[in-house]
Design a protein around this motif. Sequence first.
Motif, PDB file in Angstrom:
ATOM      1  N   GLU A 117      -2.441  -9.699   2.841  1.00  0.00           N
ATOM      2  CA  GLU A 117      -2.402 -11.152   2.473  1.00  0.00           C
ATOM      3  C   GLU A 117      -3.824 -11.577   2.090  1.00  0.00           C
ATOM      4  O   GLU A 117      -4.105 -12.140   1.400  1.00  0.00           O
ATOM      5  N   LYS A 118      -4.750 -11.055   3.082  1.00  0.00           N
ATOM      6  CA  LYS A 118      -6.290 -11.890   2.792  1.00  0.00           C
ATOM      7  C   LYS A 118      -6.736 -11.247   1.546  1.00  0.00           C
ATOM      8  O   LYS A 118      -7.277 -11.897   0.932  1.00  0.00           O
ATOM      9  N   TRP A 119      -6.682  -9.891   1.430  1.00  0.00           N
ATOM     10  CA  TRP A 119      -7.247  -9.146   0.127  1.00  0.00           C
ATOM     11  C   TRP A 119      -6.385  -9.117  -1.145  1.00  0.00           C
ATOM     12  O   TRP A 119      -7.055  -8.870  -1.964  1.00  0.00           O
ATOM     13  N   GLY A 120      -5.208  -9.642  -1.003  1.00  0.00           N
ATOM     14  CA  GLY A 120      -4.215  -9.551  -1.927  1.00  0.00           C
ATOM     15  C   GLY A 120      -3.867  -8.165  -2.778  1.00  0.00           C
ATOM     16  O   GLY A 120      -3.762  -7.880  -3.569  1.00  0.00           O
ATOM     17  N   ILE A 121      -3.849  -7.283  -1.526  1.00  0.00           N
ATOM     18  CA  ILE A 121      -3.491  -5.916  -1.543  1.00  0.00           C
ATOM     19  C   ILE A 121      -2.008  -5.629  -1.271  1.00  0.00           C
ATOM     20  O   ILE A 121      -1.432  -5.931  -0.371  1.00  0.00           O
ATOM     21  N   SER A 122      -1.207  -4.911  -2.459  1.00  0.00           N
ATOM     22  CA  SER A 122       0.247  -4.896  -2.162  1.00  0.00           C
ATOM     23  C   SER A 122       0.379  -3.584  -1.351  1.00  0.00           C
ATOM     24  O   SER A 122      -0.517  -2.642  -1.347  1.00  0.00           O
ATOM     25  N   PRO A 123       1.283  -3.114  -1.028  1.00  0.00           N
ATOM     26  CA  PRO A 123       1.694  -2.112   0.064  1.00  0.00           C
ATOM     27  C   PRO A 123       1.506  -1.016  -0.600  1.00  0.00           C
ATOM     28  O   PRO A 123       1.300   0.104  -0.320  1.00  0.00           O
ATOM     29  N   GLU A 124       1.795  -0.827  -1.977  1.00  0.00           N
ATOM     30  CA  GLU A 124       1.740   0.308  -2.884  1.00  0.00           C
ATOM     31  C   GLU A 124       0.344   0.652  -2.808  1.00  0.00           C
ATOM     32  O   GLU A 124       0.177   2.003  -3.097  1.00  0.00           O
ATOM     33  N   LYS A 125      -0.490  -0.094  -2.771  1.00  0.00           N
ATOM     34  CA  LYS A 125      -1.997   0.322  -2.710  1.00  0.00           C
ATOM     35  C   LYS A 125      -2.578   0.744  -1.486  1.00  0.00           C
ATOM     36  O   LYS A 125      -3.976   0.418  -1.378  1.00  0.00           O
ATOM     37  N   VAL A 126      -1.875   0.769  -0.311  1.00  0.00           N
ATOM     38  CA  VAL A 126      -2.351   0.969   0.923  1.00  0.00           C
ATOM     39  C   VAL A 126      -2.423   2.304   1.245  1.00  0.00           C
ATOM     40  O   VAL A 126      -1.234   2.974   0.980  1.00  0.00           O
TER      41      VAL A 126
END
Length: 289
Positions: free
Chosen positions: A221-230
């Motif tokens: 949420e903080k960095w605006g990263i979707s689960p798909e990009k983790v």
Amino acid sequence: MLLTPGMVAFDMDGTLLTHDSKLTEGTKEALRQLQQQGCKLVLSTGRMYGSAQIPIDSFPFDGYVCSNGGTVFEGDGTLVRQWLLPTEMVIGAIHALRQETIYYELHDTNSNRWMIKEDRERLEATMSEDASVEGFSILSFPYYRLARVEPLAEVLEKVESGEVEIVKFFVWHQDPDRLEWVKEQLKPWSEQVTITSSGKQNVEVIPQGVSKWEGLQYFCEKWGISPEKVMAFGDAENDREALTGAGYSVAMENASDEIKQVAKYIAPHHNEEGVARFIRERVLGEKGE
């Protein structure tokens, strides 16, 4: 095709670190290259924040999910989220576990490992009489010597008053049957806790609904990263939720078969710089030796 994560989460023991809890220079260099590409790096560990700092030699991770998600810290060490075990559960579990001579610790939000003086003395007396009961390997644990040891009455008072806030129970035994006994003792609180493990010889008790993946959501949420990009690396049961949730899930070669089945990719053994080798080949695009 190269993998393109925006954030990479690393389990520590059995994954990022070698068997002697070292972060190798080769691994550090691979992590630096990831950061230079703009990728965020997060430690995702069962360790408390303080003990997570010991082996990384001041490497500048961007965030920390500790105590299996029980606490979340910014890169500068600021505590931003915490989930506590209920006070009555902690007190009840202490009394339940004290029925037997077994190794257990209480972990708090300030990176303290609490041991009850009477139980520690009983454990050491039992081991001196029969080494096979628990095994002297316990005494070689670095954290065994660093634990805060206080009488039962004082520990209970600190927990009841809220002076000490417990996020995790850690229980260790070489005998799987004894660990099953531990799980039986904890059944009265099954709706309040999650029971997981970071290895075959331990049981870890955390608040219900807490996991490494839940903690990682803060940084998504903080960095605006979707689960798909983790991208998540892990080797044990306490990595299951992170490996299930991450778009790029990577289990170590030394992981259990159950955990390997959850992951999309397999990295080499943790003692062979498996994380670094996977990153170089699949993310950075370097050719293997």
